[in-house]
Write an enzyme that holds these catalytic residues in place. Structure first.
Site, PDB file in Angstrom:
ATOM      1  N   HIS A  64       0.844  -1.193   0.000  1.00 58.40           N
ATOM      2  CA  HIS A  64       0.000   0.000   0.000  1.00 58.40           C
ATOM      3  C   HIS A  64       0.877   1.240   0.000  1.00 58.40           C
ATOM      4  CE1 HIS A  64      -3.680   2.343   1.779  1.00 58.40           C
ATOM      5  NE2 HIS A  64      -3.116   2.967   0.765  1.00 58.40           N
ATOM      6  N   PHE A 114      -2.320   5.618  -8.581  1.00 63.42           N
ATOM      7  CA  PHE A 114      -2.050   5.153  -7.218  1.00 63.42           C
ATOM      8  C   PHE A 114      -0.629   5.519  -6.804  1.00 63.42           C
ATOM      9  CE2 PHE A 114      -1.586   0.983  -4.567  1.00 63.42           C
ATOM     10  CZ  PHE A 114      -1.709   1.694  -3.385  1.00 63.42           C
ATOM     11  N   HIS A 117      -0.159   9.217  -6.255  1.00 64.18           N
ATOM     12  CA  HIS A 117      -0.686   9.630  -4.950  1.00 64.18           C
ATOM     13  C   HIS A 117       0.288   9.294  -3.834  1.00 64.18           C
ATOM     14  CE1 HIS A 117      -3.428  10.052  -1.527  1.00 64.18           C
ATOM     15  NE2 HIS A 117      -3.018   8.849  -1.147  1.00 64.18           N
ATOM     16  N   GLU A 118       0.847   8.091  -3.860  1.00 63.89           N
ATOM     17  CA  GLU A 118       1.766   7.675  -2.804  1.00 63.89           C
ATOM     18  C   GLU A 118       3.027   8.537  -2.795  1.00 63.89           C
ATOM     19  OE1 GLU A 118       1.235   5.396  -0.317  1.00 63.89           O
ATOM     20  OE2 GLU A 118      -0.794   5.528  -1.124  1.00 63.89           O
ATOM     21  N   LYS A 121       1.885  12.355  -1.684  1.00 64.80           N
ATOM     22  CA  LYS A 121       1.486  12.491  -0.283  1.00 64.80           C
ATOM     23  C   LYS A 121       2.579  12.056   0.692  1.00 64.80           C
ATOM     24  CE  LYS A 121      -2.143  11.306   3.047  1.00 64.80           C
ATOM     25  NZ  LYS A 121      -3.447  10.641   3.254  1.00 64.80           N
ATOM     26  N   HIS A 122       3.241  10.957   0.397  1.00 66.12           N
ATOM     27  CA  HIS A 122       4.185  10.373   1.349  1.00 66.12           C
ATOM     28  C   HIS A 122       5.642  10.459   0.898  1.00 66.12           C
ATOM     29  CE1 HIS A 122       0.759   8.740   3.526  1.00 66.12           C
ATOM     30  NE2 HIS A 122       0.299   8.211   2.401  1.00 66.12           N
TER      31      HIS A 122
END
Length: 229
Positions: A64, A114, A117-118, A121-122
């Site tokens: 994830h 996906f 986004h990862e 954001k991170h």
């Protein structure tokens, strides 16, 4: 000439925010959560799932994310909006990404949204330690080191829709990895608590597992279902 107090106040505020680590570009953090997700639990819930364009993923835990966190329980996010996801930087990793870091969101897609986004954001909050290629490569290597399905299967815990003790699951992973995991559950349509995500903690280099300074609240019952996929 009169001093410009407005500029002075702005400068003081800027220094204060720097000391409090509040600006969007703050990149200091204490550890990573390395989070793996069981696809059977993702799909067996109110949330709809779609297989990626490459086809149905293997019946295995998928990545994830690799999330910077603070020991206080908080986390930085969206640290550098100017650092955009660049697929060309991970071209050598794409085949492994599709296998180990698949998307189950709808509509069916290739995973780029996906991964974007990862990273946004991170990943951008870890740029002080890992560039974009290193960030995704680190997560893939951690997935290899922590073969969760193998660890659980060796303890007789299998994705067969049966219920297992939460303590049994934690013990099996701890014995295999050497560190206590965080377990997150979700609910299926029958309101059964089921194994959804497993959190392992990693040092700021993104290379070594460590004991978690703080564990997430997993909302699990004492016995949880390991759904088929």
């Amino acid at each position: 000439m009169k001093p410009n107090f407005s500029l002075f106040i702005c400068f003081v505020c800027f220094l204060t925010l720097q000391q409090l680590h509040l600006p969007c570009f703050a990149q200091d953090f204490d550890f990573f959560y390395f989070v793996q997700q069981w696809p059977g639990a993702y799909c067996d819930s109110r949330q709809s799932c779609c297989y990626p364009k490459t086809g149905k993923p293997a019946a295995d835990f998928g990545i994830h994310g690799l999330w910077p966190n603070y020991k206080s329980g908080g986390w930085p996010q969206n640290c550098n909006p100017d650092s955009e996801f660049d697929e060309s930087q991970i071209s050598d990793l794409l085949s492994n990404m599709q296998t180990e870091w698949p998307t189950l969101s709808c509509p069916s897609n290739d995973g780029v949204k996906f991964w974007t986004h990862e990273w946004t954001k991170h990943g951008t909050c870890a740029e002080s330690e890992l560039d974009q290629h290193d960030y995704f490569h680190a997560a893939l290597k951690l997935k290899q080191k922590a073969n969760l399905l193998h660890a659980l299967s060796n303890a007789g815990i299998k994705p067969n829709d049966e219920f297992y003790g939460l303590r049994e699951i934690k013990k099996a992973i701890e014995e295999a990895i050497g560190f206590t995991p965080g377990i997150e559950c979700n609910k299926d349509s029958s309101h059964n608590s089921q194994l959804y995500q497993i959190y392992l903690c990693v040092d700021t280099s993104g290379a070594e597992f460590i004991e978690c300074p703080v564990l997430p609240h997993g909302r699990c019952d004492s016995r949880i279902q390991f759904p088929k996929f």
